[in-house]
Design a protein around this motif. Structure first.
Motif, PDB file in Angstrom:
ATOM      1  N   UNK A 130      45.478  45.663  34.303  1.00 21.34           N
ATOM      2  CA  UNK A 130      44.924  44.699  35.171  1.00 21.34           C
ATOM      3  C   UNK A 130      43.721  45.190  35.929  1.00 21.34           C
ATOM      4  N   UNK A 131      43.585  46.422  36.352  1.00 21.09           N
ATOM      5  CA  UNK A 131      42.494  46.758  37.058  1.00 21.09           C
ATOM      6  C   UNK A 131      41.187  46.900  36.145  1.00 21.09           C
ATOM      7  N   UNK A 166      44.062  39.726  40.190  1.00 20.33           N
ATOM      8  CA  UNK A 166      43.177  39.722  39.203  1.00 20.33           C
ATOM      9  C   UNK A 166      42.019  40.347  39.730  1.00 20.33           C
ATOM     10  N   UNK A 167      41.057  40.999  38.878  1.00 21.58           N
ATOM     11  CA  UNK A 167      39.785  41.493  39.184  1.00 21.58           C
ATOM     12  C   UNK A 167      39.066  39.966  39.572  1.00 21.58           C
ATOM     13  N   UNK A 191      41.869  41.106  43.474  1.00 16.26           N
ATOM     14  CA  UNK A 191      42.289  40.099  44.770  1.00 16.26           C
ATOM     15  C   UNK A 191      43.614  39.482  44.538  1.00 16.26           C
ATOM     16  N   UNK A 192      44.354  38.832  45.258  1.00 12.13           N
ATOM     17  CA  UNK A 192      45.389  37.843  45.025  1.00 12.13           C
ATOM     18  C   UNK A 192      44.673  36.557  44.540  1.00 12.13           C
ATOM     19  N   UNK A 193      45.453  35.992  43.568  1.00 15.18           N
ATOM     20  CA  UNK A 193      44.980  34.657  43.351  1.00 15.18           C
ATOM     21  C   UNK A 193      46.127  33.593  43.843  1.00 15.18           C
ATOM     22  N   UNK A 194      47.509  34.218  44.058  1.00 16.23           N
ATOM     23  CA  UNK A 194      48.356  33.177  44.153  1.00 16.23           C
ATOM     24  C   UNK A 194      49.599  34.074  44.606  1.00 16.23           C
TER      25      UNK A 194
END
Length: 300
Positions: free
Chosen positions: A234-235, A173-174, A258-261
């Protein structure tokens, strides 16, 4: 017997949309092209084109003939390229079909090793639906099909599905979207805006089952067969999206997210499908070895 020159004129006119544009491509006069097509129609006893106002349109018979002509001249072009390559450096043609649901970054990483093997290879890549690619594989118009699933059991095609590897998935996610959904993962996905792979992908079903097991209900705002298009949304901040963890670093740098999970409970697998029981093509060998030794670290 068909006059292939006349058929070629028909094909060019059908592809370009007019006799004028066909003349420019073939460097012939309108009279020559229209005369040759008329002779073809006379020989076949059918009309291939019809006038609609000032436009030239295919008849039903013409629409039926076009894909056959397309195949014939595509094969002729391939044959010419193969024969021409014999006069110089011996290049091995490597014809690859890629299922349209496989992420392009994965495809590139799988195919990159074929560019550095000792024997010169010229790759020809085509993207399409899996079943159409497998039909071409069965008649040896392709050497290899790369897919996110093995050969479907309902198809009467003798082939070998070699698993290249598998990996978990990551959620991206951003910064703004990540701040809004918060933590902890995966509970933060409940009610969050989510972009997911389309119905034709294997990972879609696995992802939805995982959500059901955890009693998580994200707000699905988009479904995409094209993973690159999903990442583009998504970007822009439209929502959270998923991608194979093996390309997580690339996704972050390329799309500014970024990775959120991450989870290993949902995996994506990738397969090399061939019709040969014993793989001999050096390109296929290079792909399999690189996937096993470098790209994927488990599940091969």
């Amino acid at each position: 017997m068909l006059n292939y020159r006349q058929l070629h004129y028909f094909w060019v006119v059908a592809k370009t949309g007019s006799i004028v544009r066909a003349c420019e491509q073939l460097n012939l006069t309108p009279q020559t092209i229209s005369g040759q097509i008329s002779q073809l129609e006379s020989t076949l006893g059918i009309d291939l084109f019809q006038r609609v106002g000032r436009q030239l349109e295919l008849t039903e018979a013409g629409r039926q003939a076009l894909p056959y002509a397309e195949q014939m001249f595509q094969l002729g072009s391939e044959l010419e390229n193969v024969l021409r390559s014999q006069s110089g450096e011996q290049q091995l043609l490597f014809r690859i079909g890629v299922a349209d649901v496989v992420p392009k970054s994965i495809v590139y990483r799988l195919l990159a090793p074929t560019m550095v093997i000792d024997q010169p290879i010229r790759i020809s890549c085509r993207e399409d639906k899996l079943e159409r690619l497998l039909a071409d594989l069965a008649i040896q118009r392709l050497d290899l099909v790369i897919s996110d699933s093995p050969m479907p059991p309902h198809l009467d095609i003798k082939g070998l599905s070699q698993k290249l590897g598998e990996c978990g998935i990551s959620f991206f996610a951003t910064d703004d979207v990540a701040q809004r959904v918060g933590t902890p993962f995966p509970q933060c996905l409940h009610g969050a805006p989510l972009l997911i792979p389309g119905q034709d992908t294997v990972v879609r079903g696995r992802l939805m089952r995982w959500f059901a097991e955890l009693r998580i209900q994200p707000r699905i705002i988009g479904e995409f067969d094209d993973s690159a298009l999903m990442k583009a949304f998504g970007k822009s901040g439209s929502g959270i999206f998923v991608a194979p963890s093996v390309i997580a670093d690339e996704v972050q740098s390329q799309y500014g997210v970024q990775i959120i999970g991450q989870t290993e409970a949902v995996t994506e697998s990738f397969y090399a499908i061939t019709v040969e029981r014993k793989v001999r093509h050096p390109g296929i060998v290079a792909i399999a070895e690189s996937a096993r030794n470098q790209l994927f670290t488990a599940g091969v």
